[in-house]
Write an enzyme that holds these catalytic residues in place. Structure first.
Site, PDB file in Angstrom:
ATOM      1  N   ALA A 119       0.563  -1.303  -0.029  1.00  0.00           N
ATOM      2  CA  ALA A 119      -0.218   0.103  -0.187  1.00  0.00           C
ATOM      3  C   ALA A 119       0.848   1.214   0.172  1.00  0.00           C
ATOM      4  O   ALA A 119       0.584   2.261  -0.846  1.00  0.00           O
ATOM      5  CB  ALA A 119      -0.377  -0.105   1.643  1.00  0.00           C
ATOM      6  N   THR A 120       2.246   1.029   0.603  1.00  0.00           N
ATOM      7  CA  THR A 120       3.038   2.346   0.697  1.00  0.00           C
ATOM      8  C   THR A 120       3.398   2.649  -0.914  1.00  0.00           C
ATOM      9  O   THR A 120       3.149   3.735  -0.844  1.00  0.00           O
ATOM     10  CB  THR A 120       4.188   2.303   1.497  1.00  0.00           C
ATOM     11  N   SER A 136      -3.136  -3.824   0.376  1.00  0.00           N
ATOM     12  CA  SER A 136      -1.925  -4.455   0.649  1.00  0.00           C
ATOM     13  C   SER A 136      -2.123  -5.978   1.164  1.00  0.00           C
ATOM     14  O   SER A 136      -3.570  -6.674   1.747  1.00  0.00           O
ATOM     15  CB  SER A 136      -2.141  -4.085   1.695  1.00  0.00           C
ATOM     16  N   GLY A 137      -1.520  -6.649   0.730  1.00  0.00           N
ATOM     17  CA  GLY A 137      -1.771  -7.777   0.586  1.00  0.00           C
ATOM     18  C   GLY A 137      -1.967  -8.564   2.251  1.00  0.00           C
ATOM     19  O   GLY A 137      -2.732  -9.198   2.357  1.00  0.00           O
ATOM     20  N   HIS A 138      -0.476  -8.173   3.512  1.00  0.00           N
ATOM     21  CA  HIS A 138      -1.118  -8.698   4.334  1.00  0.00           C
ATOM     22  C   HIS A 138      -1.388  -7.668   5.231  1.00  0.00           C
ATOM     23  O   HIS A 138      -1.848  -8.203   6.676  1.00  0.00           O
ATOM     24  CB  HIS A 138       0.526  -8.480   4.885  1.00  0.00           C
ATOM     25  N   CYS A 188       6.334   6.785  16.045  1.00  0.00           N
ATOM     26  CA  CYS A 188       8.086   6.534  16.295  1.00  0.00           C
ATOM     27  C   CYS A 188       8.594   7.720  15.157  1.00  0.00           C
ATOM     28  O   CYS A 188       8.618   6.515  14.541  1.00  0.00           O
ATOM     29  CB  CYS A 188       8.655   5.746  16.595  1.00  0.00           C
TER      30      CYS A 188
END
Length: 396
Positions: free
Chosen positions: A75-76, A207-209, A336
């Site tokens: 997705a990124t 996104s696959g995961h 973070c």
């Protein structure tokens, strides 16, 4: 302690690969290993056919055509290709549309593109505010929408607080202004019915995961009429209409296609309903603990069915997670960046102060989560809070 003994409540970070999906992938690591772009022999044809089938499965899942599916690494990359690709294409054509809107609770892979669009391509990027439940303030979005807006990017389901946007309503506001509507739908397959989803948007990232498929694979839906306006981010071949060249990883593509079929099935819809019921039970048990607690985000019926974003008054979420190690896996509400802890931009956008944002813990359930695991998690969280209360000033 092995992984099977650790209580896993971080399904929104990543899901395991479902057995039936892994079984579909395995032959393409060994027997059917040929390059899908080798057009001169039958083994290449077979790998290419597997890619085509996967694209069709994804298209069926969201209501698109297979030639509108572009495989990416996740997705990124999909979000970057959508935003940067359209902006670059628009700049090359000398378009007068120089403003881009994105919600203030987008994933970092969208928000981080903003400064690049401004500094390198001369766009003005503005954020759309949300209310305390994480919903887009429609009147504010409509105020921002003018004829110079090129793109609007709004995620379907938030990754931290689980809020499900009304994409249909937002689309009806955006369409008359002729702006392109992009939707990061990474969290959507686990959260909502995706049938015919693309009728509301022009581009959509997956996104696959996040959907019981493998890591390292994603997809970007780009409506057919928009594809000639997208400039690729990488060069080197004509694969995938030239929009994303490079040799496709056949096993991963097969896995994403199988995941789309899996989550589009009636069985998955039933699992989603059961997931919501277990999540609601978990929320009730958390709020019944003898500690002052608050659920952040939308009402349970209007959020991702596996999402719980909760804060315990006077205690830091990361401290809770630290005490819970190595027995329970979950996430804090903090991001973070460059090694510097800072409050979650999502939680601050919905109006939480720093102390409230720092208190947040995200517990996300999956299809495998059992009532027994929830019961065990409640005991562990209660014990963690008791331990922290003995060493600090936070109270019930």
């Amino acid at each position: 302690m092995n992984n099977s003994e650790i209580l896993y409540f971080d399904y929104q970070a990543t899901t395991p690969v479902a057995d039936e999906i892994l079984n579909e992938m395995l032959p393409y690591f060994s027997d059917s290993f040929a390059n899908p772009h080798s057009a001169d022999h039958v083994l290449g044809y077979k790998s290419s056919a597997a890619i085509e089938k996967a694209a069709q499965q994804i298209a069926n899942f969201i209501g698109a055509d297979s030639d509108e599916i572009i495989f990416t690494s996740g997705a990124t990359e999909s979000n970057n290709l959508a935003l940067l690709g359209l902006a670059k294409g628009s700049a090359l054509k000398g378009s007068s549309r120089k403003r881009i809107l994105m919600s203030e609770i987008e994933h970092k892979s969208v928000l981080s593109v903003g400064p690049v669009l401004e500094q390198q391509y001369g766009f003005t990027v503005e954020t759309i505010p949300v209310d305390r439940n994480g919903y887009i303030v429609a009147t504010e979005m409509e105020r921002l929408l003018e004829e110079d807006v090129l793109l609007v990017s709004i995620m379907a389901v938030n990754n931290e607080i689980g809020t499900i946007q009304n994409i249909d309503t937002l689309s009806k506001i955006i369409r008359p202004h002729k702006a392109v509507f992009h939707c990061d739908a990474s969290q959507a397959p686990m959260g909502i019915n995706m049938n015919n989803f693309v009728k509301h948007v022009d581009m959509l990232s997956l996104s696959g995961h996040k959907m019981y498929g493998p890591k390292g694979i994603g997809a970007l839906y780009i409506c057919r009429d928009l594809q000639d306006q997208i400039e690729p981010l990488i060069y080197g071949g004509n694969q995938q209409n030239g929009l994303r060249p490079g040799t496709l990883p056949t096993p991963l593509c097969v896995g994403l296609g199988a995941a789309a079929e899996y989550l589009g099935s009636p069985q998955a819809a039933l699992k989603r309903d059961n997931l919501r019921s277990r999540r609601d039970r978990f929320v009730a048990m958390l709020l019944a603990l003898p500690w002052s607690a608050k659920l952040y985000g939308a009402d349970c019926q209007k959020r991702h069915p596996g999402n719980i974003s909760i804060g315990f008054k006077g205690v830091n979420g990361q401290d809770i997670l630290g005490v819970l190690q190595p027995y329970l896996a979950a996430s804090s509400g903090s991001a973070c960046t460059s090694g510097i802890p800072e409050p979650s931009h999502v939680l601050r956008a919905i109006g939480l102060n720093k102390e409230e944002a720092d208190s947040a813990v995200r517990l996300s359930l999956g299809f495998e989560t059992s009532d027994q695991q929830i019961d065990e998690a409640i005991k562990l969280i209660d014990m963690a809070l008791r331990k922290l209360s003995e060493s600090s000033s936070f109270s019930m």
